[in-house]
Design a protein around this motif. Structure first.
Motif, mmCIF file in Angstrom:
data_model
loop_
_atom_site.group_PDB
_atom_site.id
_atom_site.type_symbol
_atom_site.label_atom_id
_atom_site.label_comp_id
_atom_site.label_asym_id
_atom_site.label_seq_id
_atom_site.Cartn_x
_atom_site.Cartn_y
_atom_site.Cartn_z
ATOM 1 N N GLU A 407 -20.593 42.912 72.651
ATOM 2 C CA GLU A 407 -21.951 43.451 72.771
ATOM 3 C C GLU A 407 -22.952 42.777 71.846
ATOM 4 O OE1 GLU A 407 -21.484 47.649 72.177
ATOM 5 O OE2 GLU A 407 -20.617 47.973 74.174
ATOM 6 N N LEU A 408 -22.573 41.678 71.203
ATOM 7 C CA LEU A 408 -23.531 40.941 70.368
ATOM 8 C C LEU A 408 -24.713 40.477 71.207
ATOM 9 C CD1 LEU A 408 -21.144 38.675 68.233
ATOM 10 C CD2 LEU A 408 -22.720 40.408 67.329
ATOM 11 N N ASP A 409 -25.885 40.546 70.623
ATOM 12 C CA ASP A 409 -27.067 40.018 71.303
ATOM 13 C C ASP A 409 -27.138 38.508 71.067
ATOM 14 O OD1 ASP A 409 -29.781 40.309 72.604
ATOM 15 O OD2 ASP A 409 -30.329 39.406 70.688
ATOM 16 N N PRO A 410 -26.958 37.696 72.116
ATOM 17 C CA PRO A 410 -26.884 36.248 71.904
ATOM 18 C C PRO A 410 -28.176 35.639 71.377
ATOM 19 C CG PRO A 410 -26.901 36.774 74.252
ATOM 20 C CD PRO A 410 -26.743 38.062 73.524
ATOM 21 N N GLY A 411 -29.305 36.297 71.650
ATOM 22 C CA GLY A 411 -30.569 35.762 71.154
ATOM 23 C C GLY A 411 -30.694 35.883 69.649
ATOM 24 N N SER A 412 -30.541 37.092 69.121
ATOM 25 C CA SER A 412 -30.666 37.285 67.675
ATOM 26 C C SER A 412 -29.492 36.652 66.928
ATOM 27 C CB SER A 412 -30.763 38.778 67.354
ATOM 28 O OG SER A 412 -29.625 39.474 67.833
ATOM 29 N N PHE A 413 -28.301 36.710 67.525
ATOM 30 C CA PHE A 413 -27.136 36.109 66.868
ATOM 31 C C PHE A 413 -27.303 34.596 66.748
ATOM 32 C CE2 PHE A 413 -22.469 34.948 66.947
ATOM 33 C CZ PHE A 413 -22.173 35.487 65.703
ATOM 34 N N GLY A 414 -27.995 34.009 67.703
ATOM 35 C CA GLY A 414 -28.186 32.560 67.675
ATOM 36 C C GLY A 414 -29.062 32.078 66.535
ATOM 37 N N LYS A 415 -29.788 33.001 65.899
ATOM 38 C CA LYS A 415 -30.689 32.595 64.810
ATOM 39 C C LYS A 415 -29.940 32.215 63.534
ATOM 40 C CE LYS A 415 -34.426 35.533 66.544
ATOM 41 N NZ LYS A 415 -35.267 36.739 66.287
ATOM 42 N N VAL A 416 -28.663 32.640 63.406
ATOM 43 C CA VAL A 416 -27.950 32.363 62.159
ATOM 44 C C VAL A 416 -27.095 31.098 62.236
ATOM 45 C CG1 VAL A 416 -27.895 34.811 61.587
ATOM 46 C CG2 VAL A 416 -25.927 33.785 62.735
ATOM 47 N N VAL A 417 -26.840 30.586 63.448
ATOM 48 C CA VAL A 417 -25.954 29.429 63.576
ATOM 49 C C VAL A 417 -26.735 28.133 63.430
ATOM 50 C CG1 VAL A 417 -24.399 30.717 65.087
ATOM 51 C CG2 VAL A 417 -26.180 29.284 66.104
ATOM 52 N N LYS A 418 -26.005 27.061 63.208
ATOM 53 C CA LYS A 418 -26.622 25.734 63.182
ATOM 54 C C LYS A 418 -26.799 25.215 64.596
ATOM 55 C CE LYS A 418 -25.777 20.992 61.572
ATOM 56 N NZ LYS A 418 -24.820 20.114 60.842
ATOM 57 N N THR A 419 -25.753 25.394 65.415
ATOM 58 C CA THR A 419 -25.775 24.930 66.800
ATOM 59 C C THR A 419 -25.251 26.039 67.692
ATOM 60 O OG1 THR A 419 -25.251 22.700 66.000
ATOM 61 C CG2 THR A 419 -25.073 23.086 68.370
ATOM 62 N N ARG A 420 -25.963 26.289 68.780
ATOM 63 C CA ARG A 420 -25.570 27.395 69.664
ATOM 64 C C ARG A 420 -24.462 26.943 70.617
ATOM 65 N NH1 ARG A 420 -30.715 31.365 71.002
ATOM 66 N NH2 ARG A 420 -31.511 31.446 68.859
ATOM 67 N N ARG A 421 -23.241 26.983 70.092
ATOM 68 C CA ARG A 421 -22.059 26.690 70.898
ATOM 69 C C ARG A 421 -21.106 27.876 70.764
ATOM 70 N NH1 ARG A 421 -21.462 21.389 67.487
ATOM 71 N NH2 ARG A 421 -22.575 19.804 68.712
ATOM 72 N N VAL A 422 -20.680 28.442 71.872
ATOM 73 C CA VAL A 422 -19.739 29.545 71.831
ATOM 74 C C VAL A 422 -18.539 29.227 72.714
ATOM 75 C CG1 VAL A 422 -20.888 30.849 73.690
ATOM 76 C CG2 VAL A 422 -19.435 32.049 72.035
ATOM 77 N N LEU A 423 -17.359 29.470 72.172
ATOM 78 C CA LEU A 423 -16.111 29.314 72.921
ATOM 79 C C LEU A 423 -15.525 30.706 73.106
ATOM 80 C CD1 LEU A 423 -16.572 26.476 71.525
ATOM 81 C CD2 LEU A 423 -14.114 26.176 71.739
#
Length: 449
Positions: A407-423
């Motif tokens: 249930e993580l929100d991918p938009g807000s969660f993406g703000k903390v990563v360097k590169t938006r890659r999810v496996l």
């Protein structure tokens, strides 16, 4: 009150995960229960209502049973005297360096119990053991305590659902002496029907059979489930080679009611303290019986399962520009499955350790399992939240499908990563939502967009 609903005095030998849940559940059913645990600290902890593992609903059940006065714990086997039925719930781990099950704890528990066992009492095995174990133990019981008997009553607990599975099982299986060639004055079926009176009254299906069949039910069931999981993961390998999509494939074949959709979720595969060691022990016992060819397929089931972990590491390397050296990787999940803190044979931790060995900077998080990870995998860097794990990450790996990660929100969660890659190691995320938020999404057996 009818005879079949009369409360009994019961003992439960071994109060680990299985035994503690069983003891509290039997007290919930109205029986007087003493849990015998040789680990004094564990016995004292349970007696104080402190739960040594995470299992949804168990803490409340334990405290309720203790408060009722029907449940107690002891480290002295003598306190089991006089019980109508004694449930043996100790572990049967895989032998070090072998496939076979280690029966040390079962044999020791039975030997100690025999010293306090009385005529007319029933020993009830619940541990998962190789076929033939019950008959051998029954002979020991009969030889030492004439008038006592042994039955086999396998458990079918799913971690995360153990309380539900004990109080509302989908079936009861009794392996009884009368169908196993043993002559005994104890009516094992009648005793077990009294133990499980409320469950039997609910119409729960019951199978009364011989020792060998009862012993095989658990290992056969786990072998079937492992085979189904490895089947869809084998299909995932073919999907990657052909460009097909394994999730859609699973949905399509799952509509066939002969197959069903359950356990057709392709991904990182199975782990934990049951399926891996049970299928290996099953193979080992078949070999001892001269029937090893009947279970050779389980070796490939095991191989497919282990290949998933290797493939996940390879996929991580691919998305990280073909090099893991110095890359920061966030690993979401450490337990072998959600709603558990069990890290035994955890695919998630196996992948995390392999990534680190290949030069990645790995941060692991999990809602419940971190104390166990810190205790047994001290080489891994553990953090408390997904955001801490993902800070500055080159890739995020979902390896245990906890609800809070799904249930993580991918938009807000993406703000903390360097590169938006999810496996997505469990095919558990909403691919469209993550890709719409700018993430590169990859998963085992899924079409690469």
């Amino acid at each position: 009150m009818s005879e079949n609903t009369t409360p009994l005095k019961l003992s439960v030998i071994g109060c680990g995960y299985l035994g503690a849940v069983h003891a509290a559940s039997m007290a919930e059913l109205g029986h007087e229960v003493v849990g015998i645990e040789v680990d004094v600290a564990k016995a004292e902890s349970l007696a104080a209502g402190r739960v040594p593992f995470f299992e949804p609903g168990f803490e409340e059940l334990l405290r309720r049973s203790l408060d009722s006065g029907r449940l107690s714990f002891s480290s002295d086997m003598a306190d089991a005297r006089g019980a109508a039925a004694h449930f043996v719930c100790v572990g049967t781990p895989q032998r070090r360096g072998e496939y076979a099950a280690d029966l040390t704890y079962v044999e020791a528990a039975t030997a100690s119990l025999i010293e306090v066992l009385g005529p007319g009492e029933l020993v009830v095995g619940k541990s998962t053991v190789p076929v033939g174990t019950a008959a051998r133990l029954a002979e020991q019981v009969a030889a030492r305590v004439p008038g006592a008997a042994l039955a086999w009553n396998p458990e079918f607990l799913r971690e995360g659902y153990a309380v539900q599975d004990t109080l509302h099982p989908d079936r009861l299986v009794y392996g009884v002496p009368s169908l196993s060639g043993a002559d005994t004055a104890v009516d094992a079926e009648k005793v077990l029907d009294t133990v499980y009176a409320r469950i039997v009254a609910d119409g729960t299906p019951k199978v009364v059979t011989d020792y060998a069949t009862a012993e095989m039910v658990k290992t056969a069931a786990n072998s079937f489930l492992a085979t189904k999981i490895s089947f869809i993961n084998a299909m995932a390998e073919l999907c990657e080679a052909t460009g097909a999509d394994v999730k859609q494939l699973a949905d399509a074949i799952g509509h066939d009611d002969r197959i069903g959709r359950k356990f057709l979720n392709a991904g990182l595969g199975f782990g934990g303290g049951c399926l891996p060691k049970d299928i290996r022990a099953f193979m080992a016992r078949a070999g001892e019986l001269g029937a090893d060819q009947a279970l050779t397929f389980l070796r490939e089931v095991d191989n497919i399962n282990m290949r998933r972990r290797i493939r996940m590491v390879e996929l991580a390397r691919q998305v990280c520009d073909d090099s893991l050296l110095g890359k920061r990787i966030a690993v979401l999940g450490a337990a072998f499955k959600p709603d558990s803190d069990d890290i035994r044979d955890s695919p998630a931790l196996n992948v995390a350790a392999q990534l680190q060995l290949q030069g990645a900077n790995v941060r692991v998080t999990d809602p419940q399992a971190l104390p166990n990870v810190r205790r047994h995998w001290s080489q891994l860097d553990c953090v408390d939240t997904p955001e801490e794990a993902a800070e500055g990450a080159d890739a995020v790996l979902l390896l245990t499908e906890w609800k809070q990660y799904r249930e993580l929100d991918p938009g807000s969660f993406g703000k903390v990563v360097k590169t938006r890659r999810v496996l997505d190691g469990r095919n558990a995320l909403d691919r469209e939502a993550w890709e719409s938020a700018g993430w590169t999404y990859r998963a085992l057996g899924r079409r690469n967009v």
